[in-house]
Design a protein around this motif. Structure first.
Motif, PDB file in Angstrom:
ATOM      1  N   ALA A 442       0.735  -1.417   0.015  1.00  0.00           N
ATOM      2  CA  ALA A 442      -0.186   0.005  -0.022  1.00  0.00           C
ATOM      3  C   ALA A 442       0.688   1.512   0.027  1.00  0.00           C
ATOM      4  N   ILE A 443       1.835   1.065   0.949  1.00  0.00           N
ATOM      5  CA  ILE A 443       2.795   2.403   0.711  1.00  0.00           C
ATOM      6  C   ILE A 443       3.429   2.561  -0.481  1.00  0.00           C
ATOM      7  N   ILE A 444       3.793   1.639  -1.023  1.00  0.00           N
ATOM      8  CA  ILE A 444       4.831   1.571  -2.277  1.00  0.00           C
ATOM      9  C   ILE A 444       3.697   1.978  -3.465  1.00  0.00           C
ATOM     10  N   GLY A 445       2.475   1.501  -3.419  1.00  0.00           N
ATOM     11  CA  GLY A 445       1.435   1.996  -4.524  1.00  0.00           C
ATOM     12  C   GLY A 445       0.774   3.365  -4.224  1.00  0.00           C
ATOM     13  N   SER A 446       1.218   4.013  -3.325  1.00  0.00           N
ATOM     14  CA  SER A 446       0.172   5.394  -2.923  1.00  0.00           C
ATOM     15  C   SER A 446       1.267   6.309  -2.905  1.00  0.00           C
ATOM     16  N   HIS A 447       0.781   7.719  -3.361  1.00  0.00           N
ATOM     17  CA  HIS A 447       1.350   8.669  -3.197  1.00  0.00           C
ATOM     18  C   HIS A 447       1.442   9.421  -1.801  1.00  0.00           C
ATOM     19  N   LYS A 448       0.714   9.249  -1.116  1.00  0.00           N
ATOM     20  CA  LYS A 448       0.499   9.510   0.396  1.00  0.00           C
ATOM     21  C   LYS A 448       0.088   8.662   1.416  1.00  0.00           C
ATOM     22  N   VAL A 449       0.735   8.553   2.614  1.00  0.00           N
ATOM     23  CA  VAL A 449       0.344   7.797   3.621  1.00  0.00           C
ATOM     24  C   VAL A 449      -0.002   8.627   4.762  1.00  0.00           C
ATOM     25  N   ASN A 450      -1.189   8.300   5.369  1.00  0.00           N
ATOM     26  CA  ASN A 450      -1.593   8.880   6.695  1.00  0.00           C
ATOM     27  C   ASN A 450      -1.846   8.183   7.806  1.00  0.00           C
ATOM     28  N   GLY A 451      -1.386   9.056   8.895  1.00  0.00           N
ATOM     29  CA  GLY A 451      -2.133   8.055  10.341  1.00  0.00           C
ATOM     30  C   GLY A 451      -3.004   8.968  10.358  1.00  0.00           C
ATOM     31  N   VAL A 452      -4.002   8.603  11.573  1.00  0.00           N
ATOM     32  CA  VAL A 452      -5.130   9.164  11.917  1.00  0.00           C
ATOM     33  C   VAL A 452      -5.172   9.985  13.257  1.00  0.00           C
ATOM     34  N   ALA A 453      -4.149  10.388  13.849  1.00  0.00           N
ATOM     35  CA  ALA A 453      -3.796  11.278  14.968  1.00  0.00           C
ATOM     36  C   ALA A 453      -2.412  11.397  14.969  1.00  0.00           C
ATOM     37  N   GLU A 454      -1.998  12.593  15.450  1.00  0.00           N
ATOM     38  CA  GLU A 454      -0.691  13.130  15.566  1.00  0.00           C
ATOM     39  C   GLU A 454       0.315  12.084  16.060  1.00  0.00           C
ATOM     40  N   LEU A 455      -0.038  11.649  17.488  1.00  0.00           N
ATOM     41  CA  LEU A 455       0.787  10.529  17.745  1.00  0.00           C
ATOM     42  C   LEU A 455       0.905   9.466  16.931  1.00  0.00           C
ATOM     43  N   HIS A 456      -0.150   8.848  16.671  1.00  0.00           N
ATOM     44  CA  HIS A 456       0.025   7.747  15.570  1.00  0.00           C
ATOM     45  C   HIS A 456       0.862   8.078  14.461  1.00  0.00           C
ATOM     46  N   SER A 457       0.682   9.126  13.865  1.00  0.00           N
ATOM     47  CA  SER A 457       1.334   9.542  12.558  1.00  0.00           C
ATOM     48  C   SER A 457       2.749   9.419  12.797  1.00  0.00           C
ATOM     49  N   GLU A 458       3.223  10.080  13.955  1.00  0.00           N
ATOM     50  CA  GLU A 458       4.730  10.148  14.207  1.00  0.00           C
ATOM     51  C   GLU A 458       4.961   8.584  14.334  1.00  0.00           C
ATOM     52  N   LEU A 459       4.236   7.924  15.367  1.00  0.00           N
ATOM     53  CA  LEU A 459       4.674   6.493  15.563  1.00  0.00           C
ATOM     54  C   LEU A 459       5.069   5.748  14.234  1.00  0.00           C
TER      55      LEU A 459
END
Ligand code: OX2
Length: 831
Positions: A442-459
């Motif tokens: 999914a990461i390799i096939g996408s142009h953006k990857v997002n998490g769903v809250a700040e801490l999570h996106s950092e983690l």
């Protein structure tokens, strides 16, 4: 757009074009017409169910008119659209939401009253559309509400499960599951599109040949074929004509018939074979945050992805644009890794079917997709065994190998000789058997990857996807903090509070621009406003108490502090810590003198949530909660000071009753484990305060509402690894209060202690979720809650202040962020 009707006939069409019903009279006319024709009933046999069906048919007609207008507008505007692919849409009921969003609730309420019905009784007839497990599916439902309400051209794509999440009963304290066949009385909120049928293949084999131009062509000959049939669910925006579409696929047998068997006289088995097709979309897998590698699940995923992409591509082809413009017309969001096969399927269609060069195709693919990650829990990450994959989708497996090869070559170039890096980031895990790591794909096939809250996106950037940040740089990874729709979670669930807020804001505009809630902050200390605020909370608590009386059979004191934890039961969410805390409270009260008891803040501890059917530990937690409930509620020493309630079959409709009634709700996951949480937002928006850990969106809620208006406790995410390490390599002494709790359990206070052995030893052993480490801090926070609740004035002003600062958590804001920084889509007004 080309019309299918010749121009000379269009006048007649225009003359008799259908109109939406306007006032009450027109609604009643429609209602009666549906009773007498659609339902073939009459004044003699119209019960609440029939009345619900007739009313929803009338409302449905309205939605369809708006839906048609919207789709025509979007087609003529010919702008980029977004497609939200989610295996779960936890919609709940549709009728109230449709009335409120269309602004026709008063008309229908009065309309049915004249006809002899109460709108509340009709609403109760509707079964929940429970096509999801928990937060992930409910997020998808909030998102499509917001996409419509903010006028974005966007569709949801999902599966039309015949069985939603199971129904939960509690028998002898244990969870018992039964199937949720929600389509018994047909579903007025869907439009079957029998004409939209898409063939989907499975199994078979691949071959390649060189064509006349010297090009290598890959062919996949499928072994099994089923048909996807579309069911459309209109999604009305709030205060706008925009009505978007949620397209759900159902599997049906193809019309091909096995004539060989038929001729051999085996008619029955040939029918049975074709019937098997329907099982693909029959049932929702009931696991939350847990991957179980069942072949049927992978079949569901491909079935849904193949049908959806086929549909999207058909729409794109009508515009006669070159393929390279596909990402200018289409954005596809992957809700977790469940739809990741779409990456491979699009590449396959472009290369194998449309003759696009590999590299050009891959550019199109990666510019089209965005991927949202919802968890860092290792047991939830999808990894499909290669042999299973290869057998079901042989051509897709080959394409994955090629995607992986080109990716690893690129990495090798950037980081020569880092062989371990190559092994770590390979889509194929070299285990036995080998596994396909869907998140990496999914990461390799996408142009953006997002998490769903700040801490999570950092983690995710520093743990599970660290290597990919090294490879792609940090810009590919971003955060979009989750949100909730204030239409359902304030206006619909808590109409009185919504009205009170509107009286101060001056309108209901806050339901479209939630930051306007700020306008109530000046009234946080206004005695009259406070009184009204308190009266509404009390009304909502009485509504919940009536529900508990009806289903649990006992009374609760509505002046007590309502302490609520409702969510899927999971060790990481730590309902076990909550119930251990309740036992501690019980033991403390038992040890008190009458005088001491006078100082106790009375509490009702309310639990609700489903366990995955195969999750032993979660089921044990449910049993313990019910056992404690039985003992505590019957203990005369305790009386009204403590009651424990387990509300069976927690679902969206129950959430709408429970959430507005809470004083305190618990969001107490081990730090770093709950990606975001969304019910935390719902509780605060309804005037309840949070008792929570420094985890997920709790952190951002604290920032918005102020740290005086939330009760935080426990270790931080950054200490979790060290604490776990300590547990593994030394004997960490058990928290003394917890020890007493375990003594009570082990002495049989709550029945046969053997039932709880594994639960207790999970804490006395490695304590992976750090229950003992956080227990004292938890009890301290609870003590503070008890004290603060006594001070009614401060409590209510904190509640008002918190609500006033919740604007950020509207899912409209989240959708704007996705639209702006991932999808690049613009809103379209529909007059
Ligand atoms: C949930 C997460 O556990 C929860 O924290 C989050 O709020 C929600 O998704 C919406 O983002 N399955 N369910 C989730 O993640 C997975 C995987």
């Amino acid at each position: 757009i080309e019309a299918s009707i010749p121009s000379e006939s269009r006048q007649v069409w225009q003359k008799f074009g259908v109109k939406e019903f306007g006032g009450k009279d027109e609604f009643q006319q429609e209602f009666i017409r549906h009773v007498e024709t659609t339902l073939a009933r009459s004044i003699y046999n119209c019960d609440d169910l029939a009345a619900y069906q007739a009313a929803s048919q009338a409302i449905r007609d309205r939605l369809i008119i708006a839906w048609n207008k919207t789709q025509q507008k979007h087609t003529t505007k010919d702008q980029k659209r977004v497609y939200y692919l989610s295996l779960e849409f936890l919609m709940g009921r549709a009728m109230d939401n449709a009335m409120l969003n269309a602004g026709i609730k008063d008309i229908t309420k009065a309309g049915v009253a004249d006809l002899g019905f109460k709108i509340e009784d009709l609403l109760e007839q509707e079964p929940d559309a429970a096509l999801g497990n928990g937060g992930l599916g409910r997020l998808a439902a909030c998102f499509i509400d917001s996409i419509a309400s903010t006028n974005y051209p966007g569709w949801g794509y999902g599966l039309r499960y015949q069985y939603g999440i199971f129904k939960q009963r509690i028998v002898d304290g244990y969870q018992v599951e039964s199937p949720d066949y929600w389509l018994t009385f047909s579903n007025p909120w869907e439009i079957p599109r029998y004409e939209i049928q898409i063939d989907v293949m499975f199994y078979g084999y691949t071959r390649k040949y060189t064509n006349d131009d010297g090009k290598v062509v890959h062919v996949w000959e499928g072994g099994e074929q089923v048909q996807a049939v579309a069911y459309d669910v209109p999604v009305p925006g709030y205060g706008t004509e925009t009505t978007n579409n949620l397209r759900l696929w159902a599997s049906k047998p193809t019309r091909e018939f096995d004539f060989e068997k038929f001729n051999a006289g085996d008619y029955e088995s040939s029918v049975r074979e074709s019937q098997k097709a329907e099982t693909i979309s029959a049932v929702l897998y009931p696991n939350d945050n847990f991957y179980s590698g069942k072949e049927l699940r992978l079949k569901q995923q491909y079935f849904w992805v193949a049908a959806s992409l086929n549909d999207i591509i058909r729409r794109f082809k009508k515009t006669h644009r070159p393929w390279k413009e596909f990402p200018d017309q289409v954005a596809i969001q992957l809700n977790d890794t469940h739809p990741t096969l779409a990456v491979v399927e699009l590449q396959r269609i472009l290369v194998d079917m449309e003759g696009v060069e590999w590299d050009d195709a891959w550019k199109i693919v990666t510019n089209t997709f965005g991927y949202t990650n919802h968890t860092v829990l290792p047991e939830a990450l999808e990894k499909w065994p290669v042999p299973l994959f290869q057998n079901l989708l042989p051509r897709h497996m080959e394409i994955i190998y090629d995607i992986n090869l080109f990716f690893l070559q690129q990495v090798e170039k950037l980081f020569p000789k880092e062989r371990e890096l190559l092994a770590r980031v390979s889509i194929i895990e070299e285990s036995s058997p080998q596994q396909v790591r869907m998140a990496y794909l999914a990461i390799i096939g996408s142009h953006k990857v997002n998490g769903v809250a700040e801490l999570h996106s950092e983690l995710i950037k520093t743990t599970i996807f660290k290597d990919f940040v090294t490879i792609y740089g940090p810009d590919k990874f971003m955060n979009v903090t989750n949100g909730i729709t204030p239409r359902r979670w304030l206006h619909q669930a808590n109409p009185k509070l919504s009205d009170l807020i509107a009286s101060k804001v001056g309108s209901y505009d806050f339901l479209k621009d939630l930051n306007l809630l700020k306008k109530i902050e000046p009234f946080a200390h206004d005695p009259k406003f406070q009184d009204e605020w308190v009266a509404i909370k009390k009304f909502n608590k009485a509504r919940l108490a009536a529900h508990i009386k009806q289903y649990n059979g006992f009374d609760i004191n509505i002046d007590a502090l309502f302490d609520v934890q409702v969510k899927r039961i999971h060790e990481y969410k730590r309902q076990q810590m909550n119930i251990f805390g309740v036992i501690h409270r019980y033991l403390s009260i038992k040890a008190m003198t009458e005088k001491e008891k006078k100082e106790v803040t009375p509490r009702v501890c309310i639990f609700g949530g489903k366990s995955a059917p195969g999750y032993y530990m979660a089921k044990t937690i449910i049993k313990l909660i019910n056992a404690v409930s039985e003992v505590v509620n019957a203990d005369a020493d305790v009386g009204d000071l403590l009651k424990v309630v387990f509300i069976a079959d927690y679902n969206v409709s129950k959430a709408e009753i429970i959430i507005p009634a809470s004083d305190i709700s618990q969001h107490i996951s081990t730090a770093g484990t709950e990606a975001s949480g969304t019910s935390n937002m719902k509780f605060v928006l309804n005037g309840g305060l949070i008792l929570g850990t420094v985890d997920g969106a709790n952190i951002e809620i604290t920032r918005e509402v102020g740290e005086n208006n939330i009760f935080l406790f426990g270790h931080l995410a950054e200490s979790v690894e060290d604490l776990r390490h300590k547990h593994r390599f030394s004997k960490v002494p058990l928290d003394p209060n917890l020890e007493k709790v375990f003594e009570a359990i082990e002495s049989g206070t709550f029945g046969d202690p053997n039932i709880y052995n594994s639960l207790v030893s999970s804490v006395t052993g490695s304590d992976y979720y750090l229950v003992s480490d956080d227990f004292q801090s938890y009890l301290d926070a609870q003590k503070l809650v008890d004290q603060d609740f006594k001070n009614k004035d401060t409590w209510v002003s904190r509640s008002i202040t918190a609500v006033a600062n919740m604007g950020f958590f509207s899912s409209d804001r989240a959708i704007d962020e996705y639209a702006e920084s991932i999808w690049n889509v613009e809103p379209i007004a529909v007059e």
